[in-house]
Design a protein around this motif. Structure first.
Motif, short mmCIF file in Angstrom:
data_model
loop_
_atom_site.label_atom_id
_atom_site.label_comp_id
_atom_site.label_asym_id
_atom_site.label_seq_id
_atom_site.Cartn_x
_atom_site.Cartn_y
_atom_site.Cartn_z
N LEU A 17 0.83 -1.21 0.00
CA LEU A 17 0.00 0.00 0.00
C LEU A 17 0.86 1.25 0.00
O LEU A 17 0.55 2.23 -0.68
N ASP A 18 1.95 1.23 0.75
CA ASP A 18 2.88 2.38 0.75
C ASP A 18 3.48 2.59 -0.64
O ASP A 18 3.60 3.73 -1.12
N ALA A 19 3.85 1.49 -1.30
CA ALA A 19 4.46 1.59 -2.63
C ALA A 19 3.49 2.16 -3.64
O ALA A 19 3.89 2.86 -4.58
N MET A 20 2.20 1.89 -3.45
CA MET A 20 1.18 2.40 -4.37
C MET A 20 0.67 3.78 -3.98
O MET A 20 -0.14 4.37 -4.69
N GLY A 21 1.12 4.28 -2.83
CA GLY A 21 0.68 5.60 -2.40
C GLY A 21 -0.70 5.62 -1.78
O GLY A 21 -1.35 6.67 -1.72
N VAL A 22 -1.17 4.47 -1.30
CA VAL A 22 -2.49 4.38 -0.66
C VAL A 22 -2.32 4.69 0.82
O VAL A 22 -1.67 3.93 1.56
N ARG A 23 -2.90 5.80 1.27
CA ARG A 23 -2.73 6.24 2.65
C ARG A 23 -3.94 5.86 3.50
O ARG A 23 -5.06 6.29 3.23
N ILE A 24 -3.70 5.03 4.51
CA ILE A 24 -4.74 4.64 5.46
C ILE A 24 -4.14 4.70 6.86
O ILE A 24 -2.91 4.65 7.02
N GLY A 48 -15.15 5.65 1.66
CA GLY A 48 -15.45 4.96 0.41
C GLY A 48 -14.27 4.95 -0.53
O GLY A 48 -13.98 3.93 -1.18
N GLY A 49 -13.56 6.07 -0.62
CA GLY A 49 -12.40 6.14 -1.48
C GLY A 49 -11.28 5.22 -1.02
O GLY A 49 -10.61 4.58 -1.84
N GLN A 50 -11.07 5.15 0.29
CA GLN A 50 -10.03 4.27 0.83
C GLN A 50 -10.37 2.81 0.58
O GLN A 50 -9.51 2.01 0.22
N ARG A 51 -11.65 2.45 0.75
CA ARG A 51 -12.06 1.07 0.49
C ARG A 51 -11.86 0.70 -0.98
O ARG A 51 -11.39 -0.40 -1.30
N GLN A 52 -12.22 1.63 -1.88
CA GLN A 52 -12.03 1.37 -3.30
C GLN A 52 -10.54 1.19 -3.61
O GLN A 52 -10.15 0.32 -4.41
N ALA A 53 -9.70 2.01 -2.98
CA ALA A 53 -8.25 1.91 -3.19
C ALA A 53 -7.72 0.57 -2.71
O ALA A 53 -6.83 -0.02 -3.35
N ILE A 54 -8.24 0.07 -1.60
CA ILE A 54 -7.83 -1.24 -1.09
C ILE A 54 -8.18 -2.33 -2.10
O ILE A 54 -7.39 -3.24 -2.39
#
Length: 253
Positions: free
Chosen positions: A126-133, A145-151
């Motif tokens: 997730l860090d490598a893809m830039g997904v921040r949670i 909703g955006g975070q879930r879609q990103a996951i």
């Protein structure tokens, strides 16, 4: 260049209803293709054929120039084709990292789940893809909703999918959440490792992130242009024209 994915004269019927007729579609390696069209035009049926959920009645699907028969979602995934639906197929009560490895769990000694390994790999990816949670330990239900879609997108990419089908990933999202997913698509495009077909109703977003756009009308692709050669006005005019023709056929004033 041989397209990584190609549909040739594909048709699909459900009883008396023809969902797709003579569909021709090309997807190049690393390309982001926007698929637009009115409700009932056949967009969801098209991506369900590509992910193996349905099978075509006629026509051919080719991967890297070789004809394939996609008999199931599992087979399509084995070939590198995955789909992220609107409902995401995430389990809200499970943590982020458990969802990341759902169906692909790492097992350690005595066949127990290797939670430490899955947690570390999920955070790394997730860090490598830039997904921040906040944390990979948090329950998915507590994310936006955006975070879930990103996951859901990250899970498909992590499983080494090379063709990603996004079915309305921005539906019912606010501007901030939608921007998170658009940024993720841009990052994936910049890497050039994944080819993407994205269904969306917002033409401005399609023009923003896609390389090319296809318009599906009455089960057939009637428009195919690079996004650099079209405009929001042209796409809107095409859909308005279809609406007017439909009203005329229906006898409305």
């Amino acid at each position: 260049m041989t397209p990584v994915l190609k549909m040739e004269r594909v048709a699909k019927r459900f009883g008396a209803v023809t969902a797709l007729r003579e569909v021709n579609l090309n997807l190049a390696a690393g390309e982001v293709l926007g698929l637009i069209g009115d409700n009932g035009a056949g967009k969801s049926t098209l991506v369900k054929l590509l992910c193996g959920f349905h099978q075509p009645d006629s026509g051919r699907i080719l991967l890297d120039g070789e004809e394939v028969t996609l008999k199931s979602v599992r087979q399509a995934r084995a070939l590198g084709i995955d789909i992220v639906y609107q409902d995401l197929a995430l389990i809200n009560e499970l943590s982020v990292y458990h969802n990341m490895f759902l169906g692909r769990e790492h097992v350690g000694f005595a066949r127990l789940l290797s939670n430490r390994r899955m947690r570390g790999l999920a955070r790394e990816h997730l860090d490598a893809m830039g997904v921040r949670i906040p944390s990979v330990d948090v329950e998915v239900a507590k994310l936006s909703g955006g975070q879930r879609q990103a996951i859901a997108v990250a899970r498909s990419v992590y499983s080494r999918s090379r063709i990603l089908l996004l079915d309305e990933p921005l539906a019912a999202m606010g501007a901030k959440e939608g921007a998170l997913i658009l940024d993720l698509v841009r990052d994936l495009k910049a890497r050039g490792e994944v080819s993407i077909v994205i269904i969306a109703h917002n033409y401005a977003q399609i023009l923003d992130v896609c390389d090319r756009v296809n318009l599906l009308q009455h089960g057939t692709i009637t428009f195919d242009k690079p996004t650099a050669e079209t405009s929001l006005q042209e796409l809107t005019d095409l859909v308005v024209e279809e609406y007017r023709k439909a009203r005329t056929r229906g006898g409305s004033p």
